[in-house]
Enzyme design. Structure first.
Site, PDB file in Angstrom:
ATOM      1  N   LYS A 108      57.277  23.213  44.001  1.00  0.00           N
ATOM      2  CA  LYS A 108      56.528  24.380  44.482  1.00  0.00           C
ATOM      3  C   LYS A 108      57.400  25.619  44.301  1.00  0.00           C
ATOM      4  CE  LYS A 108      53.886  27.182  46.863  1.00  0.00           C
ATOM      5  NZ  LYS A 108      52.609  27.675  46.289  1.00  0.00           N
ATOM      6  N   SER A 109      56.797  26.750  43.926  1.00  0.00           N
ATOM      7  CA  SER A 109      57.567  27.994  43.782  1.00  0.00           C
ATOM      8  C   SER A 109      58.364  28.249  45.050  1.00  0.00           C
ATOM      9  CB  SER A 109      56.628  29.180  43.550  1.00  0.00           C
ATOM     10  OG  SER A 109      56.014  29.098  42.291  1.00  0.00           O
ATOM     11  N   GLY A 142      45.300  25.056  33.727  1.00  0.00           N
ATOM     12  CA  GLY A 142      44.039  25.682  34.132  1.00  0.00           C
ATOM     13  C   GLY A 142      42.855  24.770  33.892  1.00  0.00           C
ATOM     14  N   ASN A 182      58.142  32.397  38.278  1.00  0.00           N
ATOM     15  CA  ASN A 182      56.742  32.705  38.531  1.00  0.00           C
ATOM     16  C   ASN A 182      56.539  34.211  38.599  1.00  0.00           C
ATOM     17  OD1 ASN A 182      54.130  32.830  39.418  1.00  0.00           O
ATOM     18  ND2 ASN A 182      54.423  31.495  41.204  1.00  0.00           N
ATOM     19  N   SER A 215      46.501  30.773  38.656  1.00  0.00           N
ATOM     20  CA  SER A 215      45.117  30.953  39.146  1.00  0.00           C
ATOM     21  C   SER A 215      44.659  32.385  38.848  1.00  0.00           C
ATOM     22  CB  SER A 215      45.084  30.719  40.652  1.00  0.00           C
ATOM     23  OG  SER A 215      45.907  31.684  41.300  1.00  0.00           O
ATOM     24  N   MET A 231      47.649  30.494  49.510  1.00  0.00           N
ATOM     25  CA  MET A 231      48.633  29.776  50.310  1.00  0.00           C
ATOM     26  C   MET A 231      49.715  30.712  50.856  1.00  0.00           C
ATOM     27  SD  MET A 231      47.118  26.982  49.949  1.00  0.00           S
ATOM     28  CE  MET A 231      48.173  25.766  50.726  1.00  0.00           C
ATOM     29  N   GLY A 232      50.075  31.718  50.034  1.00  0.00           N
ATOM     30  CA  GLY A 232      51.082  32.681  50.492  1.00  0.00           C
ATOM     31  C   GLY A 232      52.508  32.185  50.337  1.00  0.00           C
ATOM     32  N   LYS A 289      55.962  31.745  34.262  1.00  0.00           N
ATOM     33  CA  LYS A 289      54.580  31.394  34.614  1.00  0.00           C
ATOM     34  C   LYS A 289      53.805  32.696  34.630  1.00  0.00           C
ATOM     35  CE  LYS A 289      51.320  28.659  36.512  1.00  0.00           C
ATOM     36  NZ  LYS A 289      51.600  27.855  37.732  1.00  0.00           N
ATOM     37  N   CYS A 349      52.279  35.082  41.217  1.00  0.00           N
ATOM     38  CA  CYS A 349      51.694  34.675  42.489  1.00  0.00           C
ATOM     39  C   CYS A 349      50.785  35.808  42.978  1.00  0.00           C
ATOM     40  CB  CYS A 349      52.755  34.384  43.550  1.00  0.00           C
ATOM     41  SG  CYS A 349      51.977  34.007  45.142  1.00  0.00           S
ATOM     42  N   GLY A 384      40.805  25.528  38.800  1.00  0.00           N
ATOM     43  CA  GLY A 384      39.941  24.413  38.418  1.00  0.00           C
ATOM     44  C   GLY A 384      39.089  24.693  37.193  1.00  0.00           C
TER      45      GLY A 384
HETATM   46  O1  LIG Z   1      49.648  31.220  47.267  1.00  0.00           O
HETATM   47  C1  LIG Z   1      50.528  30.609  46.618  1.00  0.00           C
HETATM   48  O2  LIG Z   1      51.532  30.035  47.120  1.00  0.00           O
HETATM   49  C2  LIG Z   1      50.324  30.605  45.141  1.00  0.00           C
HETATM   50  N1  LIG Z   1      49.047  30.427  44.714  1.00  0.00           N
HETATM   51  C3  LIG Z   1      48.712  30.521  43.396  1.00  0.00           C
HETATM   52  O3  LIG Z   1      47.547  30.351  43.011  1.00  0.00           O
HETATM   53  N2  LIG Z   1      49.684  30.754  42.466  1.00  0.00           N
HETATM   54  C4  LIG Z   1      50.960  30.940  42.818  1.00  0.00           C
HETATM   55  O4  LIG Z   1      51.810  31.161  41.933  1.00  0.00           O
HETATM   56  C5  LIG Z   1      51.307  30.852  44.212  1.00  0.00           C
HETATM   57 CL1  LIG Z   1      52.958  31.055  44.657  1.00  0.00          CL
END
Ligand SMILES: O=C(O)c1[nH]c(=O)[nH]c(=O)c1Cl
Length: 308
Positions: A44-45, A246, A124, A191, A70-71, A161, A127, A218
């Site tokens: 995860k980032s 993707g 990344n 995304s 997600m943040g 990314k 985000c 998706g």
């Molecule tokens: O909200 C996220 O954690 C998130 N969500 C995404 O769709 N891409 C990202 O690179 C990240 Cl870091």
């Protein structure tokens, strides 16, 4: 047929691996990936310090994918530095995703991971879900500045990314910036940022953060991912590898990315929804398609899109 791939001069036993994001935050999840058919372990980032992430509900599965904000919840980069040596036992590439909230944060983390057990570093630039933080990849000046800063040291392959782009001028501008630096790969796409899904029954958005604005994932975004992979394949030298991301749920989706020019593909939403079984299933489905079409090897079909 042979599904093994070389990405950024690193050998992958298969074409299918997990994308950063779903089910790759804790050490247990990463060991699970190590024991799966995923061709790599991608984290995860991470940020300088641990983060809780955005308030819930922040993830919503949709008929053809998901929307999430997600943040950047993660354990903080030092936790991943610490666990990497325990993940080398699976003999598959370890890819660390780094998502600093500033160029200085990225510099500190990249320099640390350059001296770690990581095999590739994915930084990344895309985000979309940290309130108040624009996507780096949509600010070309900052993208250039960040690349200049993070590619100064270390010899582990470093990649970016990228967010989705929707304009040939943007593809060209970004490709020209990337070519200035020792970038070894790109992962395209993240995304689609800041979309809005409304539930007409509740008359509300389906997620809480940012008034419901979140990243769309998706099947909805596969045509955008295919276009970005194919555009960058044509604009970038072959020395720069491309991970396609993707909307990959099946061998057929993976085959489409192969035709578009992807050197390997990363699975996010399907892995979130189906768990680690998806990697062997998608690999087997891709293998059957290659056999049926008489391709002996991934490389015989890579970038082989036949224009009408
Ligand atoms: O909200 C996220 O954690 C998130 N969500 C995404 O769709 N891409 C990202 O690179 C990240 Cl870091």
């Amino acid at each position: 047929p042979n599904l093994s791939s070389t990405v950024a001069e690193v050998n992958f036993a298969s074409y299918i691996l997990n994308a950063s994001g779903p089910r790759c935050t804790t050490e247990a999840e990463l060991h699970n990936l190590g024991q799966s058919e995923s061709a790599a372990i991608m984290t995860k980032s991470c940020t300088l310090l641990a983060r809780e992430g955005n308030p819930e509900p922040r993830y919503k599965a949709l008929p053809q994918g998901s929307i999430q904000s997600m943040g950047l919840p993660n354990l903080g980069y030092k936790a991943y530095l610490d666990m990497l040596p325990r993940l080398t036992q699976y003999n598959k590439p370890l890819i660390v995703s780094i998502s600093g909230l500033s160029i200085n944060d990225n510099v500190e983390m990249v320099s640390a991971f350059q001296k770690s057990a990581a095999d590739l570093l994915e930084v990344n630039f895309s985000c979309p879900n940290v309130p108040g933080k624009p996507q780096l990849g949509y600010d070309f000046e900052q993208t250039d500045k960040a690349l200049a800063a993070i590619t100064k040291f270390g010899d582990k392959p470093l990649g970016i990314k990228l967010p989705a782009y929707f304009d040939f001028n943007h593809f060209e501008t970004v490709a020209n910036i990337l070519k200035k630096y020792p970038v070894k790969f790109i992962s395209s796409i993240n995304s689609i940022g800041n979309t809005l899904v409304i539930d007409p029954e509740t008359e509300s958005p389906v997620i809480k953060p940012k008034a419901g604005f979140g990243g769309l994932c998706g099947s909805y975004i596969k045509p955008i991912g295919l276009a970005n992979v194919n555009a960058f394949r044509q604009l970038l030298p072959k020395e720069i590898s491309i991970f396609g991301v993707g909307g990959i749920y099946s061998g057929s989706d993976a085959f489409e990315y192969l035709l578009a020019g992807a050197d390997a593909v990363q699975v996010a939403t399907c892995y979130q929804e189906q768990g680690t079984e998806c990697f062997s299933r998608i690999s087997n489905e891709l293998s059957q398609i290659l056999s049926r079409k008489n391709y002996q090897d991934i490389n015989d079909a890579k970038g082989a899109l036949k224009l009408l």
